[in-house]
Motif scaffolding. Structure first.
Motif, PDB file in Angstrom:
ATOM      1  N   VAL A 140      94.506  77.688  60.356  1.00 33.26           N
ATOM      2  CA  VAL A 140      95.389  77.377  59.238  1.00 33.26           C
ATOM      3  C   VAL A 140      95.774  78.685  58.556  1.00 33.26           C
ATOM      4  CG1 VAL A 140      95.609  76.215  57.026  1.00 33.26           C
ATOM      5  CG2 VAL A 140      94.390  75.096  58.905  1.00 33.26           C
ATOM      6  N   GLU A 141      97.038  79.019  58.649  1.00 35.55           N
ATOM      7  CA  GLU A 141      97.542  80.262  58.056  1.00 35.55           C
ATOM      8  C   GLU A 141      97.407  80.227  56.529  1.00 35.55           C
ATOM      9  OE1 GLU A 141      98.796  82.972  59.537  1.00 35.55           O
ATOM     10  OE2 GLU A 141      98.944  82.270  61.623  1.00 35.55           O
ATOM     11  N   ALA A 192      94.703  80.161  54.602  1.00 33.62           N
ATOM     12  CA  ALA A 192      93.553  79.488  53.989  1.00 33.62           C
ATOM     13  C   ALA A 192      92.419  80.468  53.738  1.00 33.62           C
ATOM     14  CB  ALA A 192      93.067  78.355  54.880  1.00 33.62           C
ATOM     15  N   THR A 193      92.046  80.622  52.462  1.00 35.04           N
ATOM     16  CA  THR A 193      90.855  81.394  52.133  1.00 35.04           C
ATOM     17  C   THR A 193      89.655  80.462  52.085  1.00 35.04           C
ATOM     18  OG1 THR A 193      91.235  81.184  49.749  1.00 35.04           O
ATOM     19  CG2 THR A 193      92.153  83.131  50.855  1.00 35.04           C
ATOM     20  N   HIS A 194      88.478  81.038  51.940  1.00 32.74           N
ATOM     21  CA  HIS A 194      87.254  80.290  52.216  1.00 32.74           C
ATOM     22  C   HIS A 194      86.902  79.211  51.211  1.00 32.74           C
ATOM     23  CE1 HIS A 194      83.405  79.707  54.221  1.00 32.74           C
ATOM     24  NE2 HIS A 194      82.811  79.739  53.033  1.00 32.74           N
ATOM     25  N   SER A 195      86.924  79.537  49.922  1.00 29.16           N
ATOM     26  CA  SER A 195      86.314  78.654  48.926  1.00 29.16           C
ATOM     27  C   SER A 195      87.325  77.991  48.003  1.00 29.16           C
ATOM     28  CB  SER A 195      85.302  79.443  48.086  1.00 29.16           C
ATOM     29  OG  SER A 195      84.273  79.967  48.897  1.00 29.16           O
ATOM     30  N   PRO A 196      86.957  76.830  47.462  1.00 28.41           N
ATOM     31  CA  PRO A 196      87.844  76.119  46.528  1.00 28.41           C
ATOM     32  C   PRO A 196      87.770  76.703  45.119  1.00 28.41           C
ATOM     33  CG  PRO A 196      85.846  74.846  46.878  1.00 28.41           C
ATOM     34  CD  PRO A 196      85.753  76.041  47.783  1.00 28.41           C
ATOM     35  N   LYS A 197      88.398  77.848  44.943  1.00 27.75           N
ATOM     36  CA  LYS A 197      88.397  78.509  43.636  1.00 27.75           C
ATOM     37  C   LYS A 197      89.767  78.375  42.967  1.00 27.75           C
ATOM     38  CE  LYS A 197      84.908  81.944  44.922  1.00 27.75           C
ATOM     39  NZ  LYS A 197      84.588  83.381  45.066  1.00 27.75           N
ATOM     40  N   ALA A 198      89.745  78.253  41.667  1.00 30.69           N
ATOM     41  CA  ALA A 198      90.989  78.082  40.913  1.00 30.69           C
ATOM     42  C   ALA A 198      91.941  79.242  41.170  1.00 30.69           C
ATOM     43  CB  ALA A 198      90.679  77.981  39.416  1.00 30.69           C
ATOM     44  N   GLY A 199      93.206  78.897  41.415  1.00 26.80           N
ATOM     45  CA  GLY A 199      94.220  79.910  41.612  1.00 26.80           C
ATOM     46  C   GLY A 199      94.286  80.499  43.002  1.00 26.80           C
ATOM     47  N   ARG A 200      93.440  80.026  43.925  1.00 25.58           N
ATOM     48  CA  ARG A 200      93.450  80.546  45.286  1.00 25.58           C
ATOM     49  C   ARG A 200      93.826  79.448  46.265  1.00 25.58           C
ATOM     50  NH1 ARG A 200      88.966  84.812  46.944  1.00 25.58           N
ATOM     51  NH2 ARG A 200      90.738  85.319  48.293  1.00 25.58           N
ATOM     52  N   ILE A 201      94.519  79.833  47.301  1.00 26.76           N
ATOM     53  CA  ILE A 201      94.885  78.891  48.351  1.00 26.76           C
ATOM     54  C   ILE A 201      93.719  78.777  49.329  1.00 26.76           C
ATOM     55  CG2 ILE A 201      96.456  78.453  50.270  1.00 26.76           C
ATOM     56  CD1 ILE A 201      98.606  79.966  48.725  1.00 26.76           C
ATOM     57  N   TRP A 202      93.287  77.560  49.568  1.00 25.65           N
ATOM     58  CA  TRP A 202      92.190  77.354  50.517  1.00 25.65           C
ATOM     59  C   TRP A 202      92.501  76.141  51.390  1.00 25.65           C
ATOM     60  CZ3 TRP A 202      87.535  74.096  50.748  1.00 25.65           C
ATOM     61  CH2 TRP A 202      87.659  72.916  50.005  1.00 25.65           C
ATOM     62  N   TYR A 203      91.539  75.723  52.171  1.00 29.33           N
ATOM     63  CA  TYR A 203      91.753  74.651  53.141  1.00 29.33           C
ATOM     64  C   TYR A 203      92.250  73.348  52.509  1.00 29.33           C
ATOM     65  CZ  TYR A 203      88.988  77.674  56.207  1.00 29.33           C
ATOM     66  OH  TYR A 203      88.522  78.733  56.950  1.00 29.33           O
ATOM     67  N   GLY A 204      91.889  73.110  51.261  1.00 27.11           N
ATOM     68  CA  GLY A 204      92.277  71.866  50.606  1.00 27.11           C
ATOM     69  C   GLY A 204      93.542  71.946  49.792  1.00 27.11           C
ATOM     70  N   SER A 205      94.239  73.075  49.835  1.00 29.43           N
ATOM     71  CA  SER A 205      95.465  73.232  49.047  1.00 29.43           C
ATOM     72  C   SER A 205      96.624  72.451  49.666  1.00 29.43           C
ATOM     73  CB  SER A 205      95.844  74.717  48.952  1.00 29.43           C
ATOM     74  OG  SER A 205      94.856  75.446  48.260  1.00 29.43           O
ATOM     75  N   PRO A 206      97.570  72.001  48.834  1.00 32.83           N
ATOM     76  CA  PRO A 206      98.744  71.286  49.355  1.00 32.83           C
ATOM     77  C   PRO A 206      99.474  72.119  50.407  1.00 32.83           C
ATOM     78  CG  PRO A 206      98.651  71.127  46.964  1.00 32.83           C
ATOM     79  CD  PRO A 206      97.595  72.117  47.358  1.00 32.83           C
ATOM     80  N   LEU A 231      98.339  72.871  53.260  1.00 28.15           N
ATOM     81  CA  LEU A 231      97.304  73.246  54.227  1.00 28.15           C
ATOM     82  C   LEU A 231      96.420  72.048  54.547  1.00 28.15           C
ATOM     83  CD1 LEU A 231      98.322  75.972  53.025  1.00 28.15           C
ATOM     84  CD2 LEU A 231      96.029  76.865  53.407  1.00 28.15           C
ATOM     85  N   LEU A 232      96.109  71.284  53.518  1.00 26.72           N
ATOM     86  CA  LEU A 232      95.278  70.093  53.676  1.00 26.72           C
ATOM     87  C   LEU A 232      95.827  69.160  54.750  1.00 26.72           C
ATOM     88  CD1 LEU A 232      93.135  67.964  52.518  1.00 26.72           C
ATOM     89  CD2 LEU A 232      94.997  67.228  51.020  1.00 26.72           C
ATOM     90  N   GLU A 233      97.125  68.938  54.720  1.00 26.41           N
ATOM     91  CA  GLU A 233      97.732  67.966  55.634  1.00 26.41           C
ATOM     92  C   GLU A 233      97.604  68.380  57.103  1.00 26.41           C
ATOM     93  OE1 GLU A 233      99.363  67.635  51.598  1.00 26.41           O
ATOM     94  OE2 GLU A 233      99.123  69.318  52.979  1.00 26.41           O
TER      95      GLU A 233
END
Length: 233
Positions: free
Chosen positions: A204-205, A207-221, A223-225
């Motif tokens: 997934v292009e 995607a950073t590792h952790s669900p931190k505020a203000g960062r794009i990660w695996y669960g971000s809109p 990327l999640l889909e």
């Protein structure tokens, strides 16, 4: 109809960090529960000690969701260490590799799990504190071990490890995980370590590792889909 999904938090993370991911999955029609861990629940596992306390929490959550939903199976989403913990949970071999493991330590949950999605999971490591547990996983259940479980391994491609300011942490983490620092990954887990032989391996292009505020990660809109569709049935 989608099977119920259970989120397994990453190392030293509590359930609260995954509430946004839970909400996003539910909006996609996926009934989602988080293993109710607190960060301090990980303290007994520090220094490479037994992860049995976490496995007990996973099993209790799975059993509760099965009972409440009436479903025969669940899907698991393991973030970071949650992914390789799930591989122990699926297995039928005794996880009794620590002096504190005095019980049978067998969960044999493969029949209860349809799909295992791992997000940024370091399925390998050269770090001495994690080797004992991960060596057990990879020697006992190598690759996508069970043919009746679907393994979807998602790696993030966001940061290239380099020995310079801004990417030094990524370089060090990658090198400690797979032996090579100058490669792509999510800032913590390098792509090669996040994939398993025989699994449905994804990148997934961004995607950073952790669900931190203000960062794009695996669960971000957006990327999640890219991986959540595997949970929709």
């Amino acid at each position: 109809m989608a099977l119920p999904t259970i989120i397994l938090p990453g190392y030293m993370a509590g359930a609260i960090a995954y509430q946004n991911l839970q909400t996003s999955l539910q909006k996609l029609g996926i009934d989602t529960t988080i293993v109710p861990l607190r960060w301090q629940d990980w303290i007994p596992t520090l220094g490479g000690r037994s992860v049995t306390p976490i496995l007990r929490a996973i099993d209790a959550t799975v059993q509760q969701v099965l009972q409440q939903s009436g479903a025969a199976q669940v899907n698991l989403v393991g973030h970071s260490a949650g992914g390789w913990l799930a591989r122990i949970y699926l297995g039928e071999k005794p996880y009794c590799i620590h002096p504190t493991d005095t019980e049978a330590c067998v969960w044999n949950a493969r029949s209860l799990v349809n799909t295992l999605v791992t997000l940024g999971t370091p399925h390998t490591s050269l770090e001495r504190w994690t080797r004992r547990n991960l060596d057990f996983v990879n020697q006992t259940y190598p690759g996508a071990f069970y043919s009746d479980v679907r393994y979807v391994c998602v790696a993030g491609k966001a940061i290239f490890g380099q020995r310079r300011p801004g990417s030094w942490l990524a370089y060090s983490s990658y090198k400690l995980t797979c032996g090579q620092g100058d490669c792509w990954g999510d800032g913590i887990t390098p792509i090669p370590a996040a994939h398993l032989e025989g699994a449905d391996n994804r990148i997934v292009e961004g995607a950073t590792h952790s669900p931190k505020a203000g960062r794009i990660w695996y669960g971000s809109p957006g990327l999640l889909e890219q991986w959540a569709k595997e949970l929709q049935g």
